[in-house]
Design a protein around this motif. Sequence first.
Motif, short mmCIF file in Angstrom:
data_model
loop_
_atom_site.label_atom_id
_atom_site.label_comp_id
_atom_site.label_asym_id
_atom_site.label_seq_id
_atom_site.Cartn_x
_atom_site.Cartn_y
_atom_site.Cartn_z
N ALA A 87 10.69 -0.99 -27.40
CA ALA A 87 10.71 0.47 -27.37
C ALA A 87 12.04 0.88 -27.99
CB ALA A 87 10.62 0.98 -25.94
N CYS A 88 12.15 2.13 -28.41
CA CYS A 88 13.45 2.58 -28.92
C CYS A 88 14.52 2.34 -27.85
CB CYS A 88 13.43 4.06 -29.28
SG CYS A 88 12.05 4.56 -30.33
N THR A 89 14.11 2.50 -26.59
CA THR A 89 15.06 2.34 -25.48
C THR A 89 15.52 0.90 -25.29
OG1 THR A 89 13.12 2.24 -24.06
CG2 THR A 89 14.30 4.33 -24.10
N THR A 90 14.84 -0.05 -25.96
CA THR A 90 15.31 -1.43 -25.89
C THR A 90 16.72 -1.50 -26.49
OG1 THR A 90 13.04 -2.17 -26.23
CG2 THR A 90 14.74 -3.82 -26.52
N CYS A 91 16.98 -0.66 -27.46
CA CYS A 91 18.25 -0.76 -28.21
C CYS A 91 19.04 0.55 -28.31
CB CYS A 91 17.99 -1.26 -29.62
SG CYS A 91 17.11 -2.83 -29.69
N HIS A 92 18.46 1.67 -27.94
CA HIS A 92 19.20 2.93 -28.06
C HIS A 92 19.21 3.65 -26.72
CE1 HIS A 92 19.43 2.82 -32.45
NE2 HIS A 92 18.17 2.44 -32.46
N GLN A 93 20.28 4.40 -26.49
CA GLN A 93 20.35 5.19 -25.27
C GLN A 93 20.38 6.67 -25.63
OE1 GLN A 93 23.95 4.91 -22.83
NE2 GLN A 93 22.61 4.58 -21.09
N THR B 296 21.30 -2.16 -43.77
CA THR B 296 21.87 -1.68 -42.52
C THR B 296 23.38 -1.48 -42.67
OG1 THR B 296 21.97 -3.98 -41.84
CG2 THR B 296 20.11 -2.70 -41.05
N GLN B 297 23.94 -0.71 -41.75
CA GLN B 297 25.37 -0.41 -41.81
C GLN B 297 26.19 -1.17 -40.79
OE1 GLN B 297 26.69 3.74 -41.84
NE2 GLN B 297 24.53 4.25 -41.55
N TYR B 298 25.55 -1.48 -39.66
CA TYR B 298 26.32 -2.01 -38.53
C TYR B 298 26.00 -3.47 -38.21
CZ TYR B 298 26.59 3.04 -37.79
OH TYR B 298 26.76 4.39 -37.95
N VAL B 299 24.79 -3.88 -38.54
CA VAL B 299 24.38 -5.23 -38.16
C VAL B 299 25.11 -6.26 -39.02
CG1 VAL B 299 22.44 -6.82 -37.96
CG2 VAL B 299 22.12 -4.41 -37.43
N LYS C 259 16.07 -5.91 -39.77
CA LYS C 259 15.52 -4.57 -39.95
C LYS C 259 15.01 -4.14 -38.57
CE LYS C 259 12.55 -6.06 -43.47
NZ LYS C 259 13.17 -7.23 -43.99
N HIS C 260 14.69 -2.88 -38.45
CA HIS C 260 14.04 -2.46 -37.21
C HIS C 260 12.75 -3.26 -37.03
CE1 HIS C 260 16.49 1.24 -36.83
NE2 HIS C 260 16.23 1.05 -35.57
N PRO C 261 12.35 -3.48 -35.78
CA PRO C 261 11.08 -4.18 -35.56
C PRO C 261 9.96 -3.48 -36.34
CG PRO C 261 12.21 -3.80 -33.48
CD PRO C 261 13.00 -3.10 -34.53
C1 HEC Z 1 15.66 -4.29 -31.52
C2 HEC Z 1 16.59 -3.18 -31.40
C3 HEC Z 1 16.19 -1.81 -31.90
C4 HEC Z 1 15.03 -1.11 -31.63
C5 HEC Z 1 13.82 -1.55 -30.83
C6 HEC Z 1 15.19 0.17 -32.29
N1 HEC Z 1 16.41 0.24 -32.92
FE1 HEC Z 1 17.14 1.78 -34.01
N2 HEC Z 1 18.74 0.67 -34.57
C7 HEC Z 1 19.03 -0.59 -34.10
C8 HEC Z 1 20.20 -1.12 -34.77
C9 HEC Z 1 20.83 -2.48 -34.54
C10 HEC Z 1 20.62 -0.10 -35.67
C11 HEC Z 1 21.81 -0.16 -36.63
C12 HEC Z 1 21.31 -0.64 -37.99
C13 HEC Z 1 22.43 -0.67 -38.99
O1 HEC Z 1 23.20 -1.63 -38.99
O2 HEC Z 1 22.50 0.27 -39.81
C14 HEC Z 1 19.68 1.01 -35.50
C15 HEC Z 1 19.76 2.22 -36.19
C16 HEC Z 1 18.94 3.30 -35.96
C17 HEC Z 1 19.08 4.58 -36.61
C18 HEC Z 1 20.17 4.94 -37.62
C19 HEC Z 1 21.40 5.32 -36.84
C20 HEC Z 1 22.64 5.47 -37.67
O3 HEC Z 1 23.62 6.05 -37.13
O4 HEC Z 1 22.68 5.01 -38.81
C21 HEC Z 1 18.09 5.40 -36.11
C22 HEC Z 1 17.84 6.87 -36.46
C23 HEC Z 1 17.31 4.59 -35.19
N3 HEC Z 1 17.85 3.33 -35.11
C24 HEC Z 1 16.22 5.06 -34.46
C25 HEC Z 1 15.37 4.24 -33.72
C26 HEC Z 1 14.11 4.69 -33.13
C27 HEC Z 1 13.59 6.12 -33.18
C28 HEC Z 1 13.55 3.60 -32.54
C29 HEC Z 1 12.19 3.51 -31.86
C30 HEC Z 1 11.06 3.87 -32.67
C31 HEC Z 1 14.45 2.48 -32.74
N4 HEC Z 1 15.53 2.90 -33.47
C32 HEC Z 1 14.24 1.19 -32.26
C33 HEC Z 1 18.30 -1.30 -33.16
C34 HEC Z 1 17.04 -0.95 -32.70
#
Ligand code: HEC
Length: 165
Positions: A39-45, A77-80, A128-130
């Motif tokens: 879920a998005c919540t797996t990795c974002h708050q 990606t920017q942070y990974v 990449k995102h899942p």
């Molecule tokens: C497995 C972990 C994971 C999941 C699940 C995930 N994200 Fe992310 N997300 C990340 C990471 C790590 C980054 C940073 C990528 C990078 O290095 O640019 C990121 C970056 C982002 C960004 C860009 C943020 C920025 O400041 O550049 C957005 C928007 C985002 N995620 C939204 C979502 C949404 C919406 C979902 C659910 C549909 C989601 N993410 C699910 C790990 C995850």
Amino acid sequence: MRYLSYILILSIAAFAADPPEQAKRGKELFGLKSAAGYACTTCHQLEDQGTAVGPDLKTMGRLHPRAVVMGIVATRTQYVQELKPAKSGTIPVIKSGEIYFDLSKNPPTEVTVTAAELKAARDNADWKHPAESRGLTREQLADLIAYIRFATFGDTKGVDPKDLQ
Ligand code: HEC
């Protein structure tokens, strides 16, 4: 003065208002696990849900919705980072505060990173995102971004899926 406090009360009321339908759908989607268990919540708050492994989405909340979509579907990606542990192979990691998280795990787990591994780190080329986060429909993305905007600045206008093209 009375007029001013009236405006103050009105704006507080506006910010504390319930999210509109679209943002509510987005909030639900934000916490919904896919078949693969992400879920998005797996990795974002955001607000009261999730884990702050990945970046704080509020920093993007005011950008054009298309920019937020780019953040989700981007392959660059920017942070990974990729770490090269002494054993072999590479692991994608992200630093959150002072903690490194191993993104190859679901949910991402804390990893201890040695100086040597850090030296061998390079910009991520593979993470990449899942797949299911990248495969969302335009309507789902619009709902999610409406929620991010609501959580960031109380936006109640929502997002038109057509604006994501
Ligand atoms: C497995 C972990 C994971 C999941 C699940 C995930 N994200 Fe992310 N997300 C990340 C990471 C790590 C980054 C940073 C990528 C990078 O290095 O640019 C990121 C970056 C982002 C960004 C860009 C943020 C920025 O400041 O550049 C957005 C928007 C985002 N995620 C939204 C979502 C949404 C919406 C979902 C659910 C549909 C989601 N993410 C699910 C790990 C995850």
